[in-house]
Design an enzyme around this catalytic site. Structure first.
Site, PDB file in Angstrom:
ATOM      1  N   SER A  77      16.559  60.778  42.679  1.00 37.69           N
ATOM      2  CA  SER A  77      15.368  61.641  42.771  1.00 37.69           C
ATOM      3  C   SER A  77      14.440  61.561  41.565  1.00 37.69           C
ATOM      4  CB  SER A  77      15.781  63.095  42.977  1.00 37.69           C
ATOM      5  OG  SER A  77      16.117  63.308  44.325  1.00 37.69           O
ATOM      6  N   LYS A  80      11.106  60.200  42.182  1.00 40.81           N
ATOM      7  CA  LYS A  80      10.021  61.010  42.763  1.00 40.81           C
ATOM      8  C   LYS A  80       8.925  61.306  41.738  1.00 40.81           C
ATOM      9  CE  LYS A  80      13.352  63.096  45.971  1.00 40.81           C
ATOM     10  NZ  LYS A  80      14.253  64.243  46.192  1.00 40.81           N
ATOM     11  N   TYR A 201      11.225  55.020  50.765  1.00 37.44           N
ATOM     12  CA  TYR A 201      11.891  56.127  50.064  1.00 37.44           C
ATOM     13  C   TYR A 201      13.307  55.731  49.602  1.00 37.44           C
ATOM     14  CZ  TYR A 201      14.262  60.532  49.277  1.00 37.44           C
ATOM     15  OH  TYR A 201      15.022  61.533  48.718  1.00 37.44           O
ATOM     16  N   TYR A 253      15.314  71.610  41.840  1.00 34.91           N
ATOM     17  CA  TYR A 253      15.580  72.228  43.151  1.00 34.91           C
ATOM     18  C   TYR A 253      15.955  73.692  43.033  1.00 34.91           C
ATOM     19  CZ  TYR A 253      15.609  67.285  43.636  1.00 34.91           C
ATOM     20  OH  TYR A 253      15.268  65.989  43.526  1.00 34.91           O
ATOM     21  N   VAL A 271      20.703  62.539  41.875  1.00 34.69           N
ATOM     22  CA  VAL A 271      22.137  62.603  42.190  1.00 34.69           C
ATOM     23  C   VAL A 271      22.930  61.409  41.631  1.00 34.69           C
ATOM     24  CG1 VAL A 271      21.994  64.133  44.200  1.00 34.69           C
ATOM     25  CG2 VAL A 271      21.816  61.652  44.526  1.00 34.69           C
TER      26      VAL A 271
HETATM   27  O1  DON Z   1      17.473  61.481  49.489  1.00 37.85           O
HETATM   28  C1  DON Z   1      18.503  61.721  48.857  1.00 37.85           C
HETATM   29  O2  DON Z   1      19.307  62.565  49.195  1.00 37.85           O
HETATM   30  C2  DON Z   1      18.737  60.935  47.572  1.00 37.85           C
HETATM   31  N1  DON Z   1      18.238  59.597  47.724  1.00 37.85           N
HETATM   32  C3  DON Z   1      18.054  61.577  46.399  1.00 37.85           C
HETATM   33  C4  DON Z   1      18.477  63.007  46.166  1.00 37.85           C
HETATM   34  C5  DON Z   1      18.519  63.407  44.741  1.00 37.85           C
HETATM   35  O3  DON Z   1      18.655  62.623  43.843  1.00 37.85           O
HETATM   36  C6  DON Z   1      18.494  64.872  44.477  1.00 37.85           C
HETATM   37  N2  DON Z   1      18.626  65.121  43.052  1.00 37.85           N
HETATM   38  N3  DON Z   1      19.243  65.846  42.404  1.00 37.85           N
END
Ligand code: DON
Length: 317
Positions: A77, A80, A201, A253, A271
């Site tokens: 993430s 982003k 994405y 978040y 993540v």
């Molecule tokens: O879309 C997803 O779930 C992952 N590619 C990215 C989510 C993420 O990194 C949330 N961060 N803490």
């Protein structure tokens, strides 16, 4: 150690940060490995939990590191932030017609709010918001992924790769993200084909960088939009401030309130275990440790950024 802030600002190649980082690594040692490595993306489940690295990029263009600051990890993430930077630079329409600027208070992959709010995601850092930004980039750029990789590589000063295995692994299990994209398509907030937008994405989330490269790439956010090493303006001052504001309010978040309360600086997590923090007019830091808490934020990474703020006395408040 006691830090003289005036000294920190005055000395171009202050070695204060080396000492602070060694202390921070000691502070968080017992937390490294506490939590769970993300396993909903199968390729990430194999990353050992007991890793830690951290880097600080100061405004003199110097880098300071501790631990495994040069080990590449999946930025997930944190990508982003880069896609928002690219959209801010290149999209000529009003981004904020398509995505909001409010904290969601919900998990990053939640579907609930999106239905109530007619397919307009709360902010660009939850998954739905970043999928809209990927759609915006495909509508205004011929090669959105190529341009994103070029931007990230230029900012990091290194060729930044996409880990194809991680991208494929997420694509094969990304049912929630597919639901988000399809729901937004049904509401008319995705222009392209959902699967094409998701390909972008998933690939951006699979960008692979070290803590050193992330701290370097985002140091302009601590310097009013100008890269302190090259003098190159990446964003105008107002836009750079707004990205920091969104990181503070939405970057972690449903833990964003807790982060603001305990850490008190703009942060963006992923993540893969990375967290980038910005202390405007002072530094950008990146901590990495793969084990996560239930909100998807690195346990030792958060503690490390918190200790950096605590030990230096630097804050936005
Ligand atoms: O879309 C997803 O779930 C992952 N590619 C990215 C989510 C993420 O990194 C949330 N961060 N803490």
């Amino acid at each position: 150690m006691d830090i003289d802030l005036a000294d920190l600002r005055a000395h171009p190649s202050s070695d204060v940060f080396e000492e602070v980082l060694a202390e921070v690594a000691d502070d968080v040692r017992e937390l490294v490995g506490v939590g769970e490595v993300a396993d909903y993306i199968p390729a990430l489940a194999r990353v050992p939990a007991d890793r830690f690295g951290m880097a600080v990029a100061d405004l003199h263009g110097d880098l300071h590191t501790v631990g495994e600051a040069d080990r590449p990890f999946s930025i997930q993430s944190i990508s982003k932030v880069f896609s928002l930077i690219l959209a801010t630079q290149r999209f000529e329409g009003d981004l904020w017609d398509r995505v909001g600027r409010e904290p969601s208070g919900d998990p990053f992959n939640s579907l609930v709010q999106l239905e109530h709010e007619c397919g307009v995601p709360r902010n660009p850092f939850i998954n739905a918001g970043a999928i809209v930004i990927a759609d915006v980039l495909s509508s205004c750029l011929a090669d959105p992924l190529g341009e994103l990789v070029a931007l990230v590589s230029e900012l990091a000063g290194a060729e930044i790769p996409i880990d194809g295995e991680v991208a494929r692994s997420e694509a094969s299990t990304g049912y929630r993200n597919r639901s988000l994209a399809n729901l937004m398509k049904a509401f008319g907030n995705i222009q392209g084909e959902p699967d094409d937008v998701l390909d972008i994405y998933f690939a951006q989330c699979a960008l692979t960088m070290s803590a050193r490269q992330l701290a370097t790439a985002l140091r302009f956010l601590a310097n009013d939009g100008v890269d302190p090493a090259s003098g190159h303006r990446v964003l105008d001052v107002e836009k750079a401030r707004r990205i920091n504001a969104l990181m503070l309010t939405c970057g972690t978040y449903d833990a964003a309130g807790e982060f603001a309360f305990r850490v008190g600086i703009p942060c963006k997590s992923g993540v893969g275990g990375g967290i980038v923090g910005v202390i405007p007019h002072h530094l950008t830091a990146c901590a990495w440790s793969p084990a996560l808490d239930r909100t998807g934020n690195s346990v030792a990474g958060r503690a490390a950024i918190e200790q950096l703020v605590e030990r230096t006395g630097l804050s936005v408040f």
